[in-house]
Motif scaffolding. Structure first.
Motif, short mmCIF file in Angstrom:
data_model
loop_
_atom_site.label_atom_id
_atom_site.label_comp_id
_atom_site.label_asym_id
_atom_site.label_seq_id
_atom_site.Cartn_x
_atom_site.Cartn_y
_atom_site.Cartn_z
N UNK A 90 0.86 -1.19 0.00
CA UNK A 90 0.00 0.00 0.00
C UNK A 90 0.90 1.24 0.00
N UNK A 91 0.57 2.20 -0.85
CA UNK A 91 1.36 3.42 -0.94
C UNK A 91 2.53 3.29 -1.90
N UNK A 92 2.68 2.10 -2.48
CA UNK A 92 3.78 1.88 -3.41
C UNK A 92 3.52 2.48 -4.80
N UNK A 93 2.30 2.92 -5.01
CA UNK A 93 2.01 3.64 -6.24
C UNK A 93 1.40 2.80 -7.34
N UNK A 94 1.28 1.48 -7.10
CA UNK A 94 0.80 0.60 -8.16
C UNK A 94 -0.32 -0.29 -7.64
N UNK A 95 -1.45 -0.30 -8.35
CA UNK A 95 -2.53 -1.22 -8.03
C UNK A 95 -2.71 -2.15 -9.23
N UNK A 96 -2.59 -3.45 -8.98
CA UNK A 96 -2.77 -4.45 -10.03
C UNK A 96 -4.25 -4.78 -10.15
N UNK B 142 -10.83 -8.57 0.96
CA UNK B 142 -12.28 -8.71 0.87
C UNK B 142 -12.58 -9.89 -0.04
N UNK B 143 -13.71 -10.53 0.22
CA UNK B 143 -14.08 -11.75 -0.50
C UNK B 143 -15.49 -11.61 -1.09
N UNK B 144 -15.73 -12.29 -2.19
CA UNK B 144 -17.10 -12.38 -2.71
C UNK B 144 -17.80 -13.61 -2.12
N UNK B 145 -19.06 -13.77 -2.49
CA UNK B 145 -19.84 -14.87 -1.90
C UNK B 145 -19.26 -16.24 -2.23
N UNK B 146 -18.50 -16.31 -3.33
CA UNK B 146 -17.90 -17.58 -3.74
C UNK B 146 -16.59 -17.86 -3.01
N UNK B 147 -16.16 -16.89 -2.17
CA UNK B 147 -14.92 -17.08 -1.42
C UNK B 147 -13.68 -16.67 -2.20
N UNK B 148 -13.87 -16.03 -3.35
CA UNK B 148 -12.71 -15.52 -4.10
C UNK B 148 -12.33 -14.14 -3.56
N UNK B 149 -11.05 -13.84 -3.58
CA UNK B 149 -10.55 -12.55 -3.10
C UNK B 149 -10.92 -11.46 -4.11
N UNK B 150 -11.61 -10.41 -3.64
CA UNK B 150 -11.95 -9.31 -4.54
C UNK B 150 -10.99 -8.13 -4.38
N UNK B 151 -10.34 -8.02 -3.24
CA UNK B 151 -9.29 -7.01 -3.10
C UNK B 151 -8.30 -7.45 -2.03
N UNK B 152 -7.05 -7.09 -2.25
CA UNK B 152 -5.99 -7.38 -1.29
C UNK B 152 -5.14 -6.13 -1.16
N UNK B 153 -4.87 -5.76 0.09
CA UNK B 153 -3.95 -4.65 0.34
C UNK B 153 -2.93 -5.12 1.37
N UNK B 154 -1.66 -4.94 1.07
CA UNK B 154 -0.59 -5.38 1.97
C UNK B 154 0.13 -4.15 2.53
N UNK B 155 0.13 -4.04 3.86
CA UNK B 155 0.78 -2.93 4.55
C UNK B 155 2.12 -3.40 5.11
N UNK B 156 3.20 -2.89 4.55
CA UNK B 156 4.54 -3.20 5.06
C UNK B 156 5.51 -2.24 4.39
N UNK B 157 6.69 -2.15 4.97
CA UNK B 157 7.74 -1.32 4.40
C UNK B 157 9.08 -1.96 4.69
N UNK B 158 10.15 -1.36 4.21
CA UNK B 158 11.49 -1.91 4.42
C UNK B 158 11.78 -2.16 5.91
N UNK B 159 11.15 -1.37 6.77
CA UNK B 159 11.37 -1.52 8.22
C UNK B 159 10.77 -2.81 8.77
N UNK B 160 9.95 -3.50 7.96
CA UNK B 160 9.34 -4.76 8.41
C UNK B 160 10.02 -5.97 7.77
N UNK B 161 11.19 -5.74 7.19
CA UNK B 161 11.97 -6.83 6.58
C UNK B 161 13.22 -7.03 7.43
N UNK B 162 13.46 -8.28 7.82
CA UNK B 162 14.69 -8.54 8.56
C UNK B 162 15.48 -9.66 7.87
N UNK B 163 16.77 -9.52 7.92
CA UNK B 163 17.66 -10.60 7.43
C UNK B 163 17.78 -11.61 8.57
N UNK B 164 17.71 -12.89 8.25
CA UNK B 164 17.79 -13.89 9.30
C UNK B 164 18.91 -14.87 9.03
#
Lengths: 121, 121
Positions: free
Chosen positions: A40-46, A99-121
């Motif tokens: 989200x906020x990355x500027x691109x919606x597929x 969000x899902x439709x009545x058939x259980x298919x995903x109608x929208x997905x938004x992912x909230x994360x940024x570089x600060x939520x990535x860790x090297x392990x």
């Protein structure tokens, strides 16, 4: 509120499918006219299943583990925290809203994360 | 992506204001035409600052503690997990999603939680 869909089961299936690494199989969980914004906020919606498959192609073949950490839902919507481990080297912990439709298919997905939520392990 | 707003600071201020327990003060953090859905799927969306103040009136006077547990953001949107402890007796852990305008006022709030996320303590 009646809720015939088991959204937690659908989200778990989605995460397992992402981890299995086949872009077409992930895209098949989305409705034909679904939208995907990651991050989200990355500027691109597929928009549409074909564009969504293209998005998942980018991670196809990587060794991915997915773990559901916190799950909430209401109506036909779900919000959840999960961890994605890529190639045993990188861990990302997004919050996603779907969000899902009545058939259980995903109608929208938004992912909230940024570089600060990535860790090297 | 440029992001002049410190959304984590705004969310922290929101939680502190909710904990302080004055409904008008919480409503003042929302834009005039904001919307609030809490819980998502509950069937009711509160529209406008006056309706939103009415919503917070319901918990005015209760002894509330709020703690931010997980925070994610992108663009002018934030998603976060927090814990609300009411009267030292009940703990609720929702996931909330908020959008903000350029002035840092909340333009929409959606709270994802259900009875299964409430524990007696």
């Amino acid at each position: 509120m009646s809720d015939a869909l088991d959204l937690e089961a659908l989200v778990t299936r989605y995460l397992n499918t992402v981890a299995a690494g086949n872009a077409a199989a992930v895209a098949a969980l989305y409705a034909e006219d679904a939208t995907l914004e990651d991050p989200v906020g990355g500027g691109e919606v597929h928009i549409g299943r074909q564009a969504i498959e293209g998005f998942y192609k980018a991670v196809e073949g990587a060794e991915v583990k997915a773990e559901l950490l916190t799950f909430r839902s209401g109506g036909h919507e779900a919000a959840f925290v999960f961890a994605l481990t890529v190639a045993g080297a990188m861990r990302i912990e997004p919050i996603e809203v779907m969000t899902f439709n009545d058939a259980g298919l995903v109608t929208s997905m938004k992912a909230y994360w940024g570089p600060e939520n990535v860790t090297q392990i």
